[in-house]
Design a protein around this motif. Structure first.
Motif, PDB file in Angstrom:
ATOM      1  N   GLU A  97      -0.883  -1.573  -1.284  1.00 34.74           N
ATOM      2  CA  GLU A  97      -0.458  -2.859  -1.860  1.00 34.74           C
ATOM      3  C   GLU A  97       0.913  -2.759  -2.517  1.00 34.74           C
ATOM      4  O   GLU A  97       1.727  -3.685  -2.416  1.00 34.74           O
ATOM      5  CB  GLU A  97      -1.482  -3.355  -2.903  1.00 34.74           C
ATOM      6  CG  GLU A  97      -2.846  -3.662  -2.331  1.00 34.74           C
ATOM      7  CD  GLU A  97      -3.791  -2.486  -2.436  1.00 34.74           C
ATOM      8  OE1 GLU A  97      -5.015  -2.719  -2.412  1.00 34.74           O
ATOM      9  OE2 GLU A  97      -3.309  -1.328  -2.542  1.00 34.74           O
ATOM     10  N   MET A  98       1.180  -1.644  -3.181  1.00 34.68           N
ATOM     11  CA  MET A  98       2.490  -1.455  -3.807  1.00 34.68           C
ATOM     12  C   MET A  98       3.573  -1.351  -2.732  1.00 34.68           C
ATOM     13  O   MET A  98       4.652  -1.962  -2.850  1.00 34.68           O
ATOM     14  CB  MET A  98       2.490  -0.199  -4.674  1.00 34.68           C
ATOM     15  CG  MET A  98       1.628  -0.284  -5.915  1.00 34.68           C
ATOM     16  SD  MET A  98       2.246  -1.456  -7.141  1.00 34.68           S
ATOM     17  CE  MET A  98       1.290  -0.937  -8.586  1.00 34.68           C
ATOM     18  N   LEU A  99       3.302  -0.592  -1.695  1.00 34.86           N
ATOM     19  CA  LEU A  99       4.274  -0.451  -0.611  1.00 34.86           C
ATOM     20  C   LEU A  99       4.543  -1.799   0.049  1.00 34.86           C
ATOM     21  O   LEU A  99       5.710  -2.155   0.311  1.00 34.86           O
ATOM     22  CB  LEU A  99       3.768   0.551   0.420  1.00 34.86           C
ATOM     23  CG  LEU A  99       3.659   2.008  -0.048  1.00 34.86           C
ATOM     24  CD1 LEU A  99       2.938   2.838   1.010  1.00 34.86           C
ATOM     25  CD2 LEU A  99       5.038   2.600  -0.337  1.00 34.86           C
ATOM     26  N   ASP A 100       3.495  -2.551   0.325  1.00 31.14           N
ATOM     27  CA  ASP A 100       3.656  -3.864   0.965  1.00 31.14           C
ATOM     28  C   ASP A 100       4.483  -4.797   0.091  1.00 31.14           C
ATOM     29  O   ASP A 100       5.360  -5.523   0.589  1.00 31.14           O
ATOM     30  CB  ASP A 100       2.291  -4.491   1.243  1.00 31.14           C
ATOM     31  CG  ASP A 100       1.496  -3.750   2.309  1.00 31.14           C
ATOM     32  OD1 ASP A 100       2.105  -2.964   3.064  1.00 31.14           O
ATOM     33  OD2 ASP A 100       0.273  -3.954   2.380  1.00 31.14           O
ATOM     34  N   HIS A 101       4.212  -4.784  -1.208  1.00 34.19           N
ATOM     35  CA  HIS A 101       4.946  -5.636  -2.149  1.00 34.19           C
ATOM     36  C   HIS A 101       6.430  -5.276  -2.135  1.00 34.19           C
ATOM     37  O   HIS A 101       7.301  -6.155  -2.055  1.00 34.19           O
ATOM     38  CB  HIS A 101       4.365  -5.454  -3.549  1.00 34.19           C
ATOM     39  CG  HIS A 101       4.875  -6.446  -4.550  1.00 34.19           C
ATOM     40  ND1 HIS A 101       4.049  -7.287  -5.240  1.00 34.19           N
ATOM     41  CD2 HIS A 101       6.138  -6.727  -4.981  1.00 34.19           C
ATOM     42  CE1 HIS A 101       4.761  -8.051  -6.053  1.00 34.19           C
ATOM     43  NE2 HIS A 101       6.035  -7.716  -5.921  1.00 34.19           N
ATOM     44  N   THR A 102       6.723  -3.985  -2.203  1.00 34.34           N
ATOM     45  CA  THR A 102       8.115  -3.531  -2.221  1.00 34.34           C
ATOM     46  C   THR A 102       8.822  -3.861  -0.917  1.00 34.34           C
ATOM     47  O   THR A 102       9.984  -4.290  -0.921  1.00 34.34           O
ATOM     48  CB  THR A 102       8.174  -2.012  -2.481  1.00 34.34           C
ATOM     49  OG1 THR A 102       7.580  -1.740  -3.760  1.00 34.34           O
ATOM     50  CG2 THR A 102       9.604  -1.505  -2.483  1.00 34.34           C
ATOM     51  N   MET A 103       8.127  -3.709   0.194  1.00 38.96           N
ATOM     52  CA  MET A 103       8.759  -3.998   1.483  1.00 38.96           C
ATOM     53  C   MET A 103       9.035  -5.493   1.641  1.00 38.96           C
ATOM     54  O   MET A 103      10.041  -5.885   2.237  1.00 38.96           O
ATOM     55  CB  MET A 103       7.883  -3.477   2.625  1.00 38.96           C
ATOM     56  CG  MET A 103       7.792  -1.950   2.674  1.00 38.96           C
ATOM     57  SD  MET A 103       9.393  -1.103   2.670  1.00 38.96           S
ATOM     58  CE  MET A 103      10.084  -1.693   4.228  1.00 38.96           C
TER      59      MET A 103
END
Length: 204
Positions: free
Chosen positions: A93-99
């Motif tokens: 979820e953190m990676l998706d948010h940042t991307m």
């Protein structure tokens, strides 16, 4: 003791107990509590990180624990389209948010990796530099994480670690220096006060 005073004392003890538990049980900030990583970061500012890390156009850098991209976008922008910023987090979820944030900002040089800091998915000496901000103390084994960071950095590369007082997982400058030097880094200097600092170390 008045009821109000008793409630305040109980709340204080509960907070203290929670802080002690978090200190003894390191873990990443859950995505559902991401407001903690999105709030303004006093002392460990983006500008101070830029001074400590000194990202250069065309470099390949690594960020461990980007959260929702508080520092990511500024560093990626500094690297330019010829550079590359790899980000590693244990939460998709953190990676998706940042991307999503990188895409909205027109940045195409950020590459996500779902992985643990104790076992980085890269070969030896791939990076010119790495950074992690209020993350090292969340790793269950800091020594292993620092050795992994040294492995994926080329000789002479810089590692920047940011820490802030009030974080229950804060790593003090002295502890960081001892652990990092044992992992193959040379301590160079601190940026900012000891209660909210970036430390720059060099891979030897």
């Amino acid at each position: 003791m008045t009821r109000a005073r008793g409630v305040a004392l109980g709340a204080g003890l509960a907070l203290l107990g929670a802080a002690v538990w978090w200190r003894r049980n390191p873990s990443a900030c859950p995505y559902g509590q991401r407001f903690w990583v999105e709030a303004p970061h006093p002392f460990i500012t983006r500008a101070r990180l830029a001074g400590a890390l000194a990202p250069r156009s065309g470099e390949r850098l690594l960020e461990v624990g980007p959260g929702t991209g508080y520092y990511t976008l500024a560093v990626a922008d500094a690297l330019g389209p010829e550079g590359r910023l790899d980000i590693v987090d244990v939460q998709q979820e953190m990676l998706d948010h940042t991307m999503r944030a990188a895409s909205a900002g027109g940045l195409t040089n950020v590459t996500p990796h779902l992985s643990d800091a104790r076992s980085l998915p890269f070969g030896d000496g791939e990076f010119a530099g790495a950074y992690l901000v209020t993350v090292l103390g969340e790793v269950p084994d800091q020594d292993v994480a620092l050795r992994e960071l040294r492995r994926v950095l080329e000789p002479g590369a810089r590692l920047v670690v940011g820490e802030l007082f009030g974080d229950p997982h804060m790593v003090t400058e002295g502890s960081l220096r001892r652990r990092a030097e044992a992992a193959g880094f040379r301590y160079q200097r601190r940026f900012g006060p000891s209660f909210g600092y970036f430390a720059r170390l060099l891979a030897v």
